[in-house]
Design a protein around this motif. Structure first.
Motif, PDB file in Angstrom:
ATOM      1  N   PHE A  29      -0.149  -1.148  -9.914  1.00 11.11           N
ATOM      2  CA  PHE A  29       0.495  -1.829 -11.622  1.00 11.11           C
ATOM      3  C   PHE A  29       1.144  -0.596 -12.418  1.00 11.11           C
ATOM      4  CE2 PHE A  29      -3.094  -5.080 -10.907  1.00 11.11           C
ATOM      5  CZ  PHE A  29      -2.015  -6.039 -10.528  1.00 11.11           C
ATOM      6  N   LYS A  30       0.693   0.677 -12.191  1.00  8.96           N
ATOM      7  CA  LYS A  30       1.167   1.901 -12.913  1.00  8.96           C
ATOM      8  C   LYS A  30       2.477   2.606 -12.146  1.00  8.96           C
ATOM      9  CE  LYS A  30      -1.518   1.316 -16.451  1.00  8.96           C
ATOM     10  NZ  LYS A  30      -1.889   0.007 -16.393  1.00  8.96           N
ATOM     11  N   ASP A  31       2.385   2.345 -10.929  1.00 12.79           N
ATOM     12  CA  ASP A  31       3.282   3.246 -10.022  1.00 12.79           C
ATOM     13  C   ASP A  31       3.635   2.419  -9.006  1.00 12.79           C
ATOM     14  OD1 ASP A  31       4.677   4.844  -8.363  1.00 12.79           O
ATOM     15  OD2 ASP A  31       3.197   6.321  -7.993  1.00 12.79           O
ATOM     16  N   TYR A  32       5.070   1.994  -9.084  1.00 13.55           N
ATOM     17  CA  TYR A  32       5.685   0.609  -8.155  1.00 13.55           C
ATOM     18  C   TYR A  32       6.188   1.326  -6.867  1.00 13.55           C
ATOM     19  CZ  TYR A  32       5.363  -2.715 -12.110  1.00 13.55           C
ATOM     20  OH  TYR A  32       5.055  -3.649 -13.027  1.00 13.55           O
ATOM     21  N   ASN A  33       5.917   2.747  -6.757  1.00 12.73           N
ATOM     22  CA  ASN A  33       6.277   3.231  -5.490  1.00 12.73           C
ATOM     23  C   ASN A  33       5.207   3.422  -4.655  1.00 12.73           C
ATOM     24  OD1 ASN A  33       9.089   3.244  -5.289  1.00 12.73           O
ATOM     25  ND2 ASN A  33       9.243   5.125  -6.609  1.00 12.73           N
ATOM     26  N   LYS A  34       4.006   3.116  -5.165  1.00  8.55           N
ATOM     27  CA  LYS A  34       2.608   3.452  -4.451  1.00  8.55           C
ATOM     28  C   LYS A  34       1.963   2.019  -3.804  1.00  8.55           C
ATOM     29  CE  LYS A  34      -1.910   5.321  -5.262  1.00  8.55           C
ATOM     30  NZ  LYS A  34      -2.932   5.560  -6.421  1.00  8.55           N
ATOM     31  N   VAL A  35       1.926   1.889  -2.533  1.00 11.25           N
ATOM     32  CA  VAL A  35       1.116   0.791  -2.080  1.00 11.25           C
ATOM     33  C   VAL A  35      -0.305   0.966  -2.210  1.00 11.25           C
ATOM     34  CG1 VAL A  35       0.778  -0.521  -0.192  1.00 11.25           C
ATOM     35  CG2 VAL A  35       3.107   0.405  -0.504  1.00 11.25           C
ATOM     36  N   VAL A  36      -1.013  -0.297  -2.893  1.00 10.21           N
ATOM     37  CA  VAL A  36      -2.441  -0.322  -2.845  1.00 10.21           C
ATOM     38  C   VAL A  36      -3.063  -0.272  -1.534  1.00 10.21           C
ATOM     39  CG1 VAL A  36      -2.308  -1.074  -5.454  1.00 10.21           C
ATOM     40  CG2 VAL A  36      -2.686  -2.716  -3.251  1.00 10.21           C
ATOM     41  N   ASP A  37      -4.313   0.146  -1.637  1.00  3.27           N
ATOM     42  CA  ASP A  37      -5.034  -0.049  -0.182  1.00  3.27           C
ATOM     43  C   ASP A  37      -5.478  -1.477   0.060  1.00  3.27           C
ATOM     44  OD1 ASP A  37      -5.387   2.701  -0.120  1.00  3.27           O
ATOM     45  OD2 ASP A  37      -7.485   2.843  -1.457  1.00  3.27           O
ATOM     46  N   TYR A  38      -5.921  -1.517   1.393  1.00  3.77           N
ATOM     47  CA  TYR A  38      -6.120  -3.027   1.668  1.00  3.77           C
ATOM     48  C   TYR A  38      -7.195  -3.579   0.963  1.00  3.77           C
ATOM     49  CZ  TYR A  38      -3.121  -2.230   5.884  1.00  3.77           C
ATOM     50  OH  TYR A  38      -1.957  -2.032   6.509  1.00  3.77           O
ATOM     51  N   GLY A  39      -7.088  -4.808   0.676  1.00  9.29           N
ATOM     52  CA  GLY A  39      -7.988  -5.501  -0.133  1.00  9.29           C
ATOM     53  C   GLY A  39      -7.876  -5.445  -1.747  1.00  9.29           C
ATOM     54  N   GLN A  40      -7.159  -4.381  -2.263  1.00 10.20           N
ATOM     55  CA  GLN A  40      -6.804  -4.134  -3.601  1.00 10.20           C
ATOM     56  C   GLN A  40      -5.737  -4.781  -4.113  1.00 10.20           C
ATOM     57  OE1 GLN A  40      -8.983  -1.807  -5.215  1.00 10.20           O
ATOM     58  NE2 GLN A  40      -9.903  -2.567  -3.298  1.00 10.20           N
ATOM     59  N   THR A  41      -5.876  -5.014  -5.544  1.00  3.44           N
ATOM     60  CA  THR A  41      -4.979  -5.770  -6.303  1.00  3.44           C
ATOM     61  C   THR A  41      -3.669  -4.944  -6.696  1.00  3.44           C
ATOM     62  OG1 THR A  41      -6.706  -7.263  -6.910  1.00  3.44           O
ATOM     63  CG2 THR A  41      -4.574  -7.357  -8.301  1.00  3.44           C
ATOM     64  N   GLY A  42      -2.439  -5.746  -6.364  1.00  2.92           N
ATOM     65  CA  GLY A  42      -1.431  -5.194  -7.007  1.00  2.92           C
ATOM     66  C   GLY A  42      -0.066  -6.151  -7.375  1.00  2.92           C
ATOM     67  N   ARG A  43       0.854  -5.411  -7.837  1.00  2.22           N
ATOM     68  CA  ARG A  43       2.206  -6.501  -7.989  1.00  2.22           C
ATOM     69  C   ARG A  43       3.178  -6.724  -6.821  1.00  2.22           C
ATOM     70  NH1 ARG A  43       6.285  -6.065 -13.068  1.00  2.22           N
ATOM     71  NH2 ARG A  43       7.508  -7.953 -12.679  1.00  2.22           N
ATOM     72  N   VAL A  44       3.675  -7.635  -6.420  1.00  2.00           N
ATOM     73  CA  VAL A  44       4.467  -7.837  -5.455  1.00  2.00           C
ATOM     74  C   VAL A  44       5.894  -7.117  -5.606  1.00  2.00           C
ATOM     75  CG1 VAL A  44       5.517  -9.899  -4.031  1.00  2.00           C
ATOM     76  CG2 VAL A  44       3.467 -10.417  -5.016  1.00  2.00           C
ATOM     77  N   LYS A  45       6.240  -6.338  -4.695  1.00  2.00           N
ATOM     78  CA  LYS A  45       7.522  -5.972  -4.795  1.00  2.00           C
ATOM     79  C   LYS A  45       8.282  -6.286  -3.481  1.00  2.00           C
ATOM     80  CE  LYS A  45       9.505  -1.163  -4.850  1.00  2.00           C
ATOM     81  NZ  LYS A  45       9.134   0.277  -4.875  1.00  2.00           N
ATOM     82  N   LEU A  46       9.549  -6.914  -3.651  1.00  2.00           N
ATOM     83  CA  LEU A  46       9.976  -7.530  -2.734  1.00  2.00           C
ATOM     84  C   LEU A  46      11.406  -6.769  -2.185  1.00  2.00           C
ATOM     85  CD1 LEU A  46      11.180 -10.219  -0.908  1.00  2.00           C
ATOM     86  CD2 LEU A  46      12.098 -10.864  -3.130  1.00  2.00           C
ATOM     87  N   TYR A  47      11.831  -6.642  -1.006  1.00  2.00           N
ATOM     88  CA  TYR A  47      12.884  -6.054  -0.434  1.00  2.00           C
ATOM     89  C   TYR A  47      13.555  -7.390   0.313  1.00  2.00           C
ATOM     90  CZ  TYR A  47      10.276  -1.880  -1.122  1.00  2.00           C
ATOM     91  OH  TYR A  47       9.674  -0.729  -1.551  1.00  2.00           O
ATOM     92  N   THR A  48      14.667  -7.543   0.314  1.00  2.00           N
ATOM     93  CA  THR A  48      15.797  -8.392   0.958  1.00  2.00           C
ATOM     94  C   THR A  48      16.655  -7.777   1.667  1.00  2.00           C
ATOM     95  OG1 THR A  48      15.297 -10.022  -0.662  1.00  2.00           O
ATOM     96  CG2 THR A  48      17.081 -10.339   0.792  1.00  2.00           C
ATOM     97  N   MET A  49      16.983  -7.926   2.996  1.00  2.00           N
ATOM     98  CA  MET A  49      17.889  -7.098   3.802  1.00  2.00           C
ATOM     99  C   MET A  49      18.575  -8.100   4.661  1.00  2.00           C
ATOM    100  SD  MET A  49      15.830  -3.489   4.392  1.00  2.00           S
ATOM    101  CE  MET A  49      14.339  -4.198   4.724  1.00  2.00           C
ATOM    102  N   THR A  50      19.608  -8.720   4.251  1.00  2.00           N
ATOM    103  CA  THR A  50      20.337  -9.448   5.132  1.00  2.00           C
ATOM    104  C   THR A  50      21.874  -9.122   4.913  1.00  2.00           C
ATOM    105  OG1 THR A  50      21.182 -11.235   3.564  1.00  2.00           O
ATOM    106  CG2 THR A  50      18.852 -11.592   4.666  1.00  2.00           C
ATOM    107  N   LYS A  51      22.700  -9.605   5.731  1.00  2.00           N
ATOM    108  CA  LYS A  51      24.059  -9.394   5.676  1.00  2.00           C
ATOM    109  C   LYS A  51      24.909  -9.622   4.305  1.00  2.00           C
ATOM    110  CE  LYS A  51      25.873  -8.202  10.016  1.00  2.00           C
ATOM    111  NZ  LYS A  51      26.870  -8.150  11.036  1.00  2.00           N
ATOM    112  N   GLU A  52      23.992 -10.703   3.717  1.00  2.00           N
ATOM    113  CA  GLU A  52      24.531 -11.338   2.743  1.00  2.00           C
ATOM    114  C   GLU A  52      24.127 -10.579   1.320  1.00  2.00           C
ATOM    115  OE1 GLU A  52      24.693 -15.722   4.781  1.00  2.00           O
ATOM    116  OE2 GLU A  52      23.834 -15.581   2.648  1.00  2.00           O
TER     117      GLU A  52
END
Length: 365
Positions: free
Chosen positions: A298-321
């Motif tokens: 929640f405080k550092d959006y470049n840091k993935v939380v550990d398994y089982g831990q709570t965090g915010r969803v960060k989405l990457y979309t990668m299509t030709k469009e």
């Protein structure tokens, strides 16, 4: 819990890295890229084409800003490599503020053709007709479900539903009118079901599924008795408690339901196959490599939380469009381990992001 083959996990990661590099080359090459990204690249302190060699390197990008998708011109998102093709525009959000717009050409078809591969033919028989009980209008969902039905050899029956009107009524405290509108939507479904169209498959949001099931029970029928065998649902209200209630009380053993988590930017995240050991916990896995999600601190959006831990969803979309590096979703949840069917990270317990949950009105979802 069964361990997932490490070779499968490594292969999925390699595929994601390779797809990331191909996507970057497409969107940042003058011949094929979109005007938006070609212009935006001039403000970066790095060269995406030269410096992005893996998925991890997407962290070099600044966070994707919501407002980039609000307002136009929509044409700035059309990649030069796809110029001249017919373009759709779909709106996402509208729960808060000016809706975000997404330019689409064929992604809604491709996403749902990929999703189709995950459906069990036993419950979603090929050639069957479908019912679409969800939002219509400038939403991608209507056309996507219709394409899914056609792709699987069936015909799709839709209702008219404006989710923004429901949100407006709820915000004004006009609960009775919102209830009336929900009943109006359910009446449309009952009319379709009376038509003898042999509908076996459906998309429904949780609230509307519940309303339909209860109405049919009142009428001395049920979803199973109407001939529907397979439902896929999606919406923010999909809690384990509701999932259990739905399966045991509303649907019964003759109707199969699979939860999904999706939006106009990502496409559709499938849920880990049902396992009694999970006690109705729902874990979603993004449609890699076309989209990926991380559960971040929640405080550092470049840091993935550990398994089982709570965090915010960060989405990457990668299509030709569309290329979206690191869009901060309005959801949070727990990071989950890869599974055999989807050998990459998942997320469970998805719910509105706590910092904005109080300001969000959930309508028909």
């Amino acid at each position: 819990m069964a361990m997932v083959d490490s070779a499968k996990i490594a292969a999925a990661k390699d595929r994601l890295d390779q797809h990331t590099v191909e996507t970057i080359h497409w969107h940042f090459s003058p011949e094929t890229g979109s005007p938006f990204w070609l212009e935006k690249a001039k403000t970066f302190n790095f060269d995406p084409v030269k410096e992005v060699k893996s998925f991890e390197d997407l962290k070099k990008f600044p966070h994707f800003e919501d407002d980039w998708l609000r307002g136009g011109p929509i044409s700035r998102w059309v990649p030069k490599g796809l110029a001249g093709k017919p373009v759709y525009v779909f709106e996402t959000g509208g729960t808060t503020g000016l809706p975000k717009s997404r330019m689409v050409i064929e992604d809604h078809w491709i996403d749902y053709e990929e999703f189709s591969k995950t459906l069990d033919d036993k419950w979603f028989p090929p050639g069957s007709n479908w019912l679409m009980l969800g939002p219509s209008g400038p939403r991608r969902l209507r056309l996507a479900i219709e394409h899914l039905a056609q792709y699987r050899g069936g015909i799709c029956f839709c209702i008219d539903l404006d989710p923004r009107w429901v949100v407006k009524l709820l915000k004004q405290g006009r609960i009775k009118e919102a209830e009336d509108y929900k009943n109006h939507c359910i009446d449309q479904v009952l009319t379709i079901l009376k038509g003898g169209h042999d509908i076996k498959c459906a998309f429904m949001t949780p609230k509307l599924l519940e309303a339909l099931a209860l109405k049919l029970i009142d009428n001395g029928s049920s979803i199973a008795e109407e001939g529907i065998t397979g439902i896929f649902g999606g919406g923010t209200e999909f809690s384990p408690q509701w999932y259990r209630y739905c399966c045991e009380e509303l649907l019964g053993p003759d109707v199969f339901m699979t939860p999904t988590y999706g939006n106009t930017l990502m496409g559709l995240a499938c849920s880990k196959p049902f396992d009694p050991a999970d006690n109705y916990k729902i874990t979603y896995h993004a449609p890699q490599p076309r989209a990926a999600i991380e559960v971040v601190d929640f405080k550092d959006y470049n840091k993935v939380v550990d398994y089982g831990q709570t965090g915010r969803v960060k989405l990457y979309t990668m299509t030709k469009e569309l290329f979206v590096p690191g869009f901060m979703e309005r959801d949070e949840g727990e990071r989950e381990l890869p599974c055999d069917k989807f050998p990459w990270d998942g997320i469970s317990g998805t719910r509105p992001f706590h910092e904005i949950a109080k300001s969000t009105t959930v309508g028909v979802y």
